[in-house]
Design a protein around this motif. Structure first.
Motif, PDB file in Angstrom:
ATOM      1  N   THR A 166       0.841  -1.189   0.000  1.00 27.21           N
ATOM      2  CA  THR A 166       0.000   0.000   0.000  1.00 27.21           C
ATOM      3  C   THR A 166       0.879   1.242   0.000  1.00 27.21           C
ATOM      4  OG1 THR A 166      -0.084   0.065   2.416  1.00 27.21           O
ATOM      5  CG2 THR A 166      -1.785  -1.231   1.295  1.00 27.21           C
ATOM      6  N   VAL A 167       0.243   2.381  -0.283  1.00 20.44           N
ATOM      7  CA  VAL A 167       0.987   3.634  -0.304  1.00 20.44           C
ATOM      8  C   VAL A 167       1.571   3.917   1.079  1.00 20.44           C
ATOM      9  CG1 VAL A 167       0.830   6.104  -0.752  1.00 20.44           C
ATOM     10  CG2 VAL A 167      -0.478   4.506  -2.161  1.00 20.44           C
ATOM     11  N   GLU A 168       0.800   3.635   2.108  1.00 25.90           N
ATOM     12  CA  GLU A 168       1.278   3.888   3.465  1.00 25.90           C
ATOM     13  C   GLU A 168       2.523   3.079   3.785  1.00 25.90           C
ATOM     14  OE1 GLU A 168      -1.749   3.356   2.588  1.00 25.90           O
ATOM     15  OE2 GLU A 168      -2.927   5.106   3.207  1.00 25.90           O
ATOM     16  N   GLU A 169       2.542   1.804   3.350  1.00 22.69           N
ATOM     17  CA  GLU A 169       3.710   0.960   3.608  1.00 22.69           C
ATOM     18  C   GLU A 169       4.929   1.454   2.840  1.00 22.69           C
ATOM     19  OE1 GLU A 169       1.446  -3.308   4.470  1.00 22.69           O
ATOM     20  OE2 GLU A 169       2.189  -2.830   2.472  1.00 22.69           O
ATOM     21  N   ILE A 170       4.716   1.904   1.603  1.00 25.34           N
ATOM     22  CA  ILE A 170       5.845   2.386   0.790  1.00 25.34           C
ATOM     23  C   ILE A 170       6.442   3.641   1.404  1.00 25.34           C
ATOM     24  CG2 ILE A 170       6.504   3.245  -1.480  1.00 25.34           C
ATOM     25  CD1 ILE A 170       4.223   1.504  -2.623  1.00 25.34           C
ATOM     26  N   VAL A 171       5.555   4.551   1.855  1.00 22.59           N
ATOM     27  CA  VAL A 171       6.030   5.826   2.373  1.00 22.59           C
ATOM     28  C   VAL A 171       6.635   5.660   3.763  1.00 22.59           C
ATOM     29  CG1 VAL A 171       5.316   8.150   3.060  1.00 22.59           C
ATOM     30  CG2 VAL A 171       4.418   7.130   0.961  1.00 22.59           C
ATOM     31  N   LYS A 172       5.977   4.876   4.631  1.00 26.54           N
ATOM     32  CA  LYS A 172       6.389   4.775   6.027  1.00 26.54           C
ATOM     33  C   LYS A 172       7.445   3.705   6.268  1.00 26.54           C
ATOM     34  CE  LYS A 172       1.948   6.452   7.785  1.00 26.54           C
ATOM     35  NZ  LYS A 172       0.788   6.163   8.644  1.00 26.54           N
ATOM     36  N   GLN A 173       7.591   2.735   5.325  1.00 27.77           N
ATOM     37  CA  GLN A 173       8.547   1.646   5.540  1.00 27.77           C
ATOM     38  C   GLN A 173       9.433   1.470   4.301  1.00 27.77           C
ATOM     39  OE1 GLN A 173       6.612  -1.959   6.879  1.00 27.77           O
ATOM     40  NE2 GLN A 173       5.054  -0.814   8.020  1.00 27.77           N
ATOM     41  N   PRO A 174      10.229   2.480   3.955  1.00 27.10           N
ATOM     42  CA  PRO A 174      11.093   2.334   2.773  1.00 27.10           C
ATOM     43  C   PRO A 174      12.160   1.253   2.971  1.00 27.10           C
ATOM     44  CG  PRO A 174      11.619   4.333   3.992  1.00 27.10           C
ATOM     45  CD  PRO A 174      10.381   3.791   4.596  1.00 27.10           C
ATOM     46  N   GLU A 175      12.599   1.028   4.204  1.00 28.05           N
ATOM     47  CA  GLU A 175      13.597  -0.025   4.428  1.00 28.05           C
ATOM     48  C   GLU A 175      13.040  -1.395   4.074  1.00 28.05           C
ATOM     49  OE1 GLU A 175      12.606   2.099   6.656  1.00 28.05           O
ATOM     50  OE2 GLU A 175      14.303   3.462   7.010  1.00 28.05           O
TER      51      GLU A 175
ATOM     52  N   THR B 210      17.766   1.929  -2.108  1.00 34.00           N
ATOM     53  CA  THR B 210      17.174   2.960  -1.261  1.00 34.00           C
ATOM     54  C   THR B 210      16.123   3.726  -2.044  1.00 34.00           C
ATOM     55  OG1 THR B 210      19.276   3.203  -0.106  1.00 34.00           O
ATOM     56  CG2 THR B 210      17.648   4.947   0.203  1.00 34.00           C
ATOM     57  N   ILE B 211      14.916   3.867  -1.419  1.00 34.50           N
ATOM     58  CA  ILE B 211      13.852   4.677  -2.027  1.00 34.50           C
ATOM     59  C   ILE B 211      14.214   6.145  -1.816  1.00 34.50           C
ATOM     60  CG2 ILE B 211      11.409   5.268  -1.958  1.00 34.50           C
ATOM     61  CD1 ILE B 211      11.890   2.516  -3.039  1.00 34.50           C
ATOM     62  N   LYS B 212      14.305   6.874  -2.916  1.00 36.66           N
ATOM     63  CA  LYS B 212      14.684   8.273  -2.851  1.00 36.66           C
ATOM     64  C   LYS B 212      13.477   9.195  -2.811  1.00 36.66           C
ATOM     65  CE  LYS B 212      16.684  10.074  -6.473  1.00 36.66           C
ATOM     66  NZ  LYS B 212      17.697  10.399  -7.496  1.00 36.66           N
ATOM     67  N   GLU B 213      12.426   8.854  -3.529  1.00 34.38           N
ATOM     68  CA  GLU B 213      11.245   9.714  -3.573  1.00 34.38           C
ATOM     69  C   GLU B 213      10.046   8.902  -4.026  1.00 34.38           C
ATOM     70  OE1 GLU B 213       9.691  13.919  -5.628  1.00 34.38           O
ATOM     71  OE2 GLU B 213      11.631  13.021  -6.189  1.00 34.38           O
ATOM     72  N   VAL B 214       8.901   9.223  -3.406  1.00 38.55           N
ATOM     73  CA  VAL B 214       7.624   8.623  -3.795  1.00 38.55           C
ATOM     74  C   VAL B 214       6.631   9.760  -3.935  1.00 38.55           C
ATOM     75  CG1 VAL B 214       5.796   6.998  -3.198  1.00 38.55           C
ATOM     76  CG2 VAL B 214       8.139   6.492  -2.525  1.00 38.55           C
ATOM     77  N   ARG B 215       5.982   9.853  -5.077  1.00 35.41           N
ATOM     78  CA  ARG B 215       5.005  10.918  -5.293  1.00 35.41           C
ATOM     79  C   ARG B 215       3.881  10.380  -6.169  1.00 35.41           C
ATOM     80  NH1 ARG B 215       9.460  12.099  -8.448  1.00 35.41           N
ATOM     81  NH2 ARG B 215       9.057  12.257 -10.699  1.00 35.41           N
ATOM     82  N   ASP B 216       2.750  11.101  -6.123  1.00 32.91           N
ATOM     83  CA  ASP B 216       1.615  10.712  -6.958  1.00 32.91           C
ATOM     84  C   ASP B 216       0.955  11.972  -7.480  1.00 32.91           C
ATOM     85  OD1 ASP B 216      -1.281  10.723  -5.077  1.00 32.91           O
ATOM     86  OD2 ASP B 216       0.669  11.236  -4.216  1.00 32.91           O
TER      87      ASP B 216
END
Length: 483
Positions: free
Chosen positions: A143-152, A177-183
C-alpha cells in the motif's frame, strides 16, 4: 681482472647487458597487473584465467586479455511509467541502487560472459530493466502507506527478490534505497493530513493540560497556604486550650481540697447525728425479727439496704464521682439478691401448688375413669337383663330424636306458603304432618338398612318377658320371639 680484458670483451659484455635490459623491458611490457578494483580475464593458448590482486604475463599473438571493473556501480532506478500499488493508486517511485560484480571467480566469469564487451551505459541499462521490473512487482504488493512509512522494508524486499537474477549475472545488490515517492492525485499529501491534525490536536491538548497543571499547582499552593494558616490557628487554639485546661485543673484541685475539708466536717457531724438513729434501727430490727418470724428475710434485706444507703451517703461525701458507681452496684446487688430469694420462694411455692394441683387432677381423672368403667360394667350387666319390653322401650324412646333429626331441615325454613285445592284427605298442612308420620314409619326400615339386621331377627335374640338368662353370655331361648 676486468682492466686486463680486451676491447672485444668489453663490447660483448656491453651487448650482453643491453640485451638483458631490452629483454627485461620487453617482459615488463608483457606483464599485466590487476588492481584491487578490477579483474583481468586472460584467454589464449593456456586457456582462460581470471587474475585478481596480482599480475601475469600475456604473450602477444598467443594470448589476449580484457579488464573487468569490480567497482561499485551506483545508478538511479526511476521507471518512466507510473507504478500501481495494492490499492490501485498510481505512484512514481525513484530509487538509488548500489550494485557490483561479485569477487569470486565463478561470478567474475559469469559477469565477463555477459558484460565484458558492453559499455558501462549498456550494462547499466540491462540492470535497470531487471530492477524496474522487480520494483513494479513489489510496489503492486504494497500500500501507499507501507511504501512511504517503511522504505527499508521495500529495499529489503528488492534485495531478496533481485538476488537470484543478480546471481545469474554475477552481480550482487549492495543497497537499494527509495529516494522519492510521489503521486499525481495528492494521495500522499492527504495521507499526512490526519497526522497533522492529530499532532495539532495533541499540541492543543498538551497546552490545555499544561494550563490545567498550572491551575492545579496554583490551587495546591493556595491550599497548602490555607492549610498552614489553619495549622497555625489550630496550634494557637490548642495553646489557649491547654492554658485554660491548666487553669481549670488548678480550680478543680482547689475545689477538691475544699470539698475534702467540708467532707471531713460533715462526716463527723453525720456520724454524731446518725449514731442514735443507727442504734434505734438496730434495736427495731431485733424487735421486728422477734415479733415477725415469717418476714425475717425481708426485714433483714431492708436493714441491709438501709445500712448500704447509710454507707453510700457517707462515702458519697468522700468521693462523689469515684465511689458513686461502686455504692450503686452494691445496692443493686443487694436488692437483686433479695429479689432472687423472693422469686425462688415464690417459684418453689408455685411449683408445689402446681404439683399438688396436678396430683389432684390426676386423682380426679383416675376416679372419673374408674367410675365410668364401673358404669359401663353396670350398663353391660343391665343390657344382659334387657327383655323385649326394654328393647321396644329403647326403640320408642329414641324415635323422637330420630324424627327430630329428620325434620330438622324444616326448622331452617323461614316461611311456608300452602296452596290447597281441597282435593284429597291429606292436603294443606295435613300433607306436611302426614309426610312426617310416613318418615317416622320408615325408621325401622332405616334401622334394618344401616345395621343389616331385621327387626324380627333382633327380637328373636332378645329373651322374652319373664325369662331369666342362665349367665352373662347366655342367649335368649328360641321361643322368645313367639315362635
Amino acid at each position: 681482472m676486468f682492466l686486463n680484458l680486451p676491447i672485444e670483451g668489453w663490447v660483448f659484455t656491453g651487448l650482453g647487458v643491453l640485451v638483458l635490459i631490452l629483454l627485461m623491458s620487453w617482459l615488463a611490457s608483457l606483464y599485466r597487473k590487476a588492481g584491487p578494483h578490477e579483474a583481468i580475464v586472460v584467454y589464449g593458448f593456456r586457456g582462460k584465467r581470471v587474475i585478481t590482486g596480482h599480475g601475469t604475463i600475456v604473450w602477444p599473438m598467443f594470448e589476449n586479455y580484457h579488464g573487468l571493473s569490480l567497482e561499485l556501480m551506483s545508478f538511479d532506478v526511476a521507471p518512466q511509467q507510473d507504478l500501481y500499488t495494492k490499492q490501485g493508486v498510481a505512484v512514481t517511485v525513484e530509487a538509488v541502487a548500489q550494485i557490483k560484480v561479485k569477487s569470486d571467480t565463478e561470478s567474475i566469469w559469469t559477469a565477463s560472459e555477459q558484460f565484458l564487451t558492453k559499455t558501462d551505459q549498456q550494462r547499466e541499462g540491462l540492470i535497470k530493466l531487471v530492477m524496474e521490473g522487480h520494483l513494479r512487482g513489489i510496489i503492486g504488493q504494497l500500500t501507499v502507506e507501507e511504501i512511504v512509512k517503511q522504505p527499508e522494508m521495500v529495499g529489503d524486499r528488492m534485495r531478496s527478490t533481485c538476488a537470484d537474477d543478480m546471481n545469474k549475472m554475477g552481480l550482487e545488490v549492495i543497497s537499494f534505497t527509495i529516494k522519492e515517492v510521489r503521486d499525481k492525485n495528492e494521495y500522499i499529501i492527504n495521507m499526512g493530513r490526519p497526522d497533522v491534525a492529530r499532532i495539532k490536536r495533541d499540541a492543543d491538548v498538551a497546552a490545555a493540560e499544561a494550563d490545567r497543571d498550572t491551575a492545579i499547582r496554583r490551587a495546591l499552593a493556595t491550599r497548602e497556604s490555607a492549610v498552614a494558616k489553619a495549622q497555625a490557628d489550630q496550634d494557637r487554639v490548642l495553646a489557649e486550650t491547654l492554658s485554660l485546661a491548666k487553669q481549670a485543673e488548678a480550680t478543680r484541685d482547689l475545689e477538691v481540697k475544699r470539698a475534702q475539708y467540708v467532707e471531713v466536717t460533715k462526716r463527723q457531724q453525720a456520724q454524731a447525728d446518725k449514731a442514735y438513729d443507727i442504734q434505734t434501727a438496730i434495736m427495731q430490727q431485733q424487735v421486728t425479727a422477734e415479733q415477725v418470724k415469717v418476714q425475717q428475710v425481708e426485714k433483714e434485706q431492708q436493714v441491709k439496704v438501709q445500712e448500704a444507703e447509710i454507707n453510700r451517703r457517707e462515702k458519697e461525701l468522700i468521693a462523689t464521682v469515684l465511689k458513686g458507681a461502686e455504692i450503686e452496684r452494691q445496692r443493686i446487688e443487694t436488692l437483686a439478691a433479695a429479689e432472687k430469694q423472693r422469686l425462688i420462694a415464690e417459684a418453689e411455692g408455685h411449683a408445689s401448688s402446681i404439683r399438688a394441683q396436678g396430683e389432684a387432677e390426676a386423682e380426679i381423672i383416675f376416679k372419673k375413669g374408674e367410675a365410668e368403667a364401673k358404669a359401663m360394667n353396670v350398663k353391660a350387666e343391665a343390657y344382659q337383663e334387657y327383655n323385649q319390653a326394654a328393647v321396644i322401650d329403647k326403640l320408642f324412646t329414641g324415635m323422637p330424636e330420630i324424627v327430630r333429626a329428620m325434620a330438622s331441615p324444616l326448622a331452617n325454613v323461614d316461611k311456608i306458603t300452602i296452596v290447597s285445592t281441597g282435593n284429597g284427605d291429606a292436603t294443606g298442612m295435613n300433607k306436611i304432618t302426614g309426610d312426617l308420620t310416613k318418615m317416622a314409619a320408615q325408621v325401622p326400615a332405616l334401622f334394618e338398612t344401616l345395621s343389616g339386621m331385621s327387626m324380627n331377627e333382633l327380637f328373636s335374640k332378645v329373651r322374652g318377658i319373664g325369662d331369666k338368662p342362665s349367665g352373662p353370655d347366655a342367649l335368649p331361648p328360641k321361643g322368645a320371639n313367639g315362635k
